[in-house]
Design a protein around this motif. Structure first.
Motif, mmCIF file in Angstrom:
data_model
loop_
_atom_site.group_PDB
_atom_site.id
_atom_site.type_symbol
_atom_site.label_atom_id
_atom_site.label_comp_id
_atom_site.label_asym_id
_atom_site.label_seq_id
_atom_site.Cartn_x
_atom_site.Cartn_y
_atom_site.Cartn_z
ATOM 1 N N ASP A 2 13.569 19.690 -9.191
ATOM 2 C CA ASP A 2 13.838 20.721 -8.218
ATOM 3 C C ASP A 2 13.676 20.385 -6.609
ATOM 4 N N ASN A 3 14.023 21.480 -5.974
ATOM 5 C CA ASN A 3 13.549 21.108 -4.390
ATOM 6 C C ASN A 3 12.261 20.840 -4.054
ATOM 7 N N GLY A 4 11.290 21.538 -4.521
ATOM 8 C CA GLY A 4 9.822 21.294 -4.273
ATOM 9 C C GLY A 4 9.492 19.919 -4.769
ATOM 10 N N THR A 5 9.837 19.178 -5.864
ATOM 11 C CA THR A 5 9.613 17.869 -6.220
ATOM 12 C C THR A 5 10.124 17.027 -5.175
ATOM 13 N N ILE A 6 11.300 17.217 -4.738
ATOM 14 C CA ILE A 6 11.927 16.259 -3.981
ATOM 15 C C ILE A 6 11.428 16.251 -2.419
ATOM 16 N N VAL A 7 11.096 17.410 -2.201
ATOM 17 C CA VAL A 7 10.214 17.663 -0.839
ATOM 18 C C VAL A 7 8.923 16.890 -0.958
ATOM 19 N N THR A 8 8.149 17.142 -1.980
ATOM 20 C CA THR A 8 7.021 16.132 -2.097
ATOM 21 C C THR A 8 7.273 14.889 -1.887
ATOM 22 N N LEU A 9 8.097 14.327 -2.713
ATOM 23 C CA LEU A 9 8.715 12.885 -2.729
ATOM 24 C C LEU A 9 9.002 12.429 -0.923
ATOM 25 N N PHE A 10 9.679 13.487 -0.249
ATOM 26 C CA PHE A 10 10.038 12.952 1.110
ATOM 27 C C PHE A 10 8.671 13.202 1.784
ATOM 28 N N ARG A 11 7.789 13.760 1.542
ATOM 29 C CA ARG A 11 6.410 14.038 2.345
ATOM 30 C C ARG A 11 5.655 12.794 2.232
ATOM 31 N N TYR A 12 5.773 12.310 0.828
ATOM 32 C CA TYR A 12 5.024 11.033 0.302
ATOM 33 C C TYR A 12 5.560 10.062 1.188
ATOM 34 N N LYS A 13 6.964 9.972 1.340
ATOM 35 C CA LYS A 13 7.719 8.885 2.375
ATOM 36 C C LYS A 13 7.387 9.071 3.651
ATOM 37 N N ARG A 14 7.167 10.020 4.175
ATOM 38 C CA ARG A 14 6.771 10.031 5.621
ATOM 39 C C ARG A 14 5.608 9.630 5.794
ATOM 40 N N THR A 86 12.780 11.722 8.478
ATOM 41 C CA THR A 86 12.113 12.416 7.396
ATOM 42 C C THR A 86 11.911 13.732 7.427
ATOM 43 N N ASP A 87 11.365 14.106 8.442
ATOM 44 C CA ASP A 87 11.472 15.626 8.706
ATOM 45 C C ASP A 87 12.774 16.662 8.501
ATOM 46 N N TRP A 88 13.755 15.719 8.999
ATOM 47 C CA TRP A 88 15.089 16.339 8.930
ATOM 48 C C TRP A 88 15.418 16.394 7.514
ATOM 49 N N TYR A 89 15.315 15.521 6.669
ATOM 50 C CA TYR A 89 15.447 15.389 5.219
ATOM 51 C C TYR A 89 14.757 16.627 4.476
ATOM 52 N N ILE A 90 13.547 16.869 5.012
ATOM 53 C CA ILE A 90 12.778 17.596 4.293
ATOM 54 C C ILE A 90 13.285 19.272 4.699
ATOM 55 N N GLN A 91 13.398 19.319 5.761
ATOM 56 C CA GLN A 91 14.179 20.716 6.351
ATOM 57 C C GLN A 91 15.537 20.895 5.567
ATOM 58 N N HIS A 92 16.484 19.881 5.478
ATOM 59 C CA HIS A 92 17.862 19.839 4.927
ATOM 60 C C HIS A 92 17.525 20.141 3.435
ATOM 61 N N ILE A 93 16.598 19.513 2.663
ATOM 62 C CA ILE A 93 16.412 19.625 1.196
ATOM 63 C C ILE A 93 15.919 21.199 1.005
ATOM 64 N N ASN A 94 15.217 21.603 1.809
ATOM 65 C CA ASN A 94 14.640 22.992 1.563
ATOM 66 C C ASN A 94 16.021 24.042 1.839
ATOM 67 N N SER A 95 16.763 23.688 2.407
ATOM 68 C CA SER A 95 17.968 24.536 2.625
ATOM 69 C C SER A 95 19.146 24.377 1.286
ATOM 70 N N MET A 96 18.960 23.234 0.483
ATOM 71 C CA MET A 96 20.029 23.127 -0.222
ATOM 72 C C MET A 96 19.832 23.743 -1.727
ATOM 73 N N SER A 97 20.989 24.147 -2.236
ATOM 74 C CA SER A 97 20.856 24.988 -3.828
ATOM 75 C C SER A 97 21.171 23.919 -4.639
ATOM 76 N N PRO A 98 20.763 24.354 -6.010
ATOM 77 C CA PRO A 98 21.078 23.355 -7.159
ATOM 78 C C PRO A 98 22.356 22.965 -7.099
ATOM 79 N N ILE A 99 23.475 23.653 -6.804
ATOM 80 C CA ILE A 99 24.923 23.495 -6.578
ATOM 81 C C ILE A 99 25.234 22.311 -5.556
#
Length: 163
Positions: A2-14, A86-99
């Protein structure tokens, strides 16, 4: 995933990109010039690929013609540009739907070949690609007399996952 998990991984990356760049700044450039330069080249390569895939994910052209730039940015410059990316990725991922995450995106590789990947696969590539190259940077740090940061998700989750 899910988005939350992906965001956590990108926060780890940052976090680990920042820790790695801070460690690179501790390399004695007078005695380890070549190793220090190589660590910066590797981190810049990570950044360039991050930028390329960010453009690919949103269907935009990028200006990169290679997987690194002719010039080598400083650690301080990379601290800024990698964090912004990486901040851009986090913001973009937060706006993405499962589709959106499941969408297949067509793009062109820097070498001219055509590619096609799901958005989620592109995000995973960015995460795994950086991890691979930070491993080499960690080895170069050790060879230069600098203790590399603990590039492990468990340390991030234990000590830094408070956003």
């Amino acid at each position: 995933m899910d988005n939350g998990t992906i965001v956590t991984l990108f926060r780890y990356k940052r976090w680990i990109d920042l820790e790695t760049l801070q460690a690179i700044k501790r390399i004695d450039a007078s005695t380890n010039t070549e190793r220090r330069h190589l660590t910066l080249r590797l981190m810049n390569h990570i950044h360039v690929v991050d930028m390329i895939f960010g453009a690919n994910i949103i269907g935009q052209k990028h200006s990169y013609t290679a997987l690194n730039t002719p010039e080598t940015p400083s650690a301080d410059e990379l601290l800024i540009t990698m964090t912004e990316c990486t901040d851009w990725y986090i913001q973009h991922i937060n706006s993405m739907s499962p589709i959106d995450l499941a969408e297949t995106i067509k793009f062109q590789f820097v070498d001219g070949g055509y590619g096609e990947m799901k958005a989620m696969d592109m995000l995973n590539h960015v995460l795994f690609h950086g991890t691979y190259h930070r491993g080499a940077v960690g080895w170069l740090l050790s060879e230069s007399g600098v203790t590399p940061p603990k590039d492990v998700l468990t340390v991030f989750l234990r000590d830094h996952n408070h956003e």
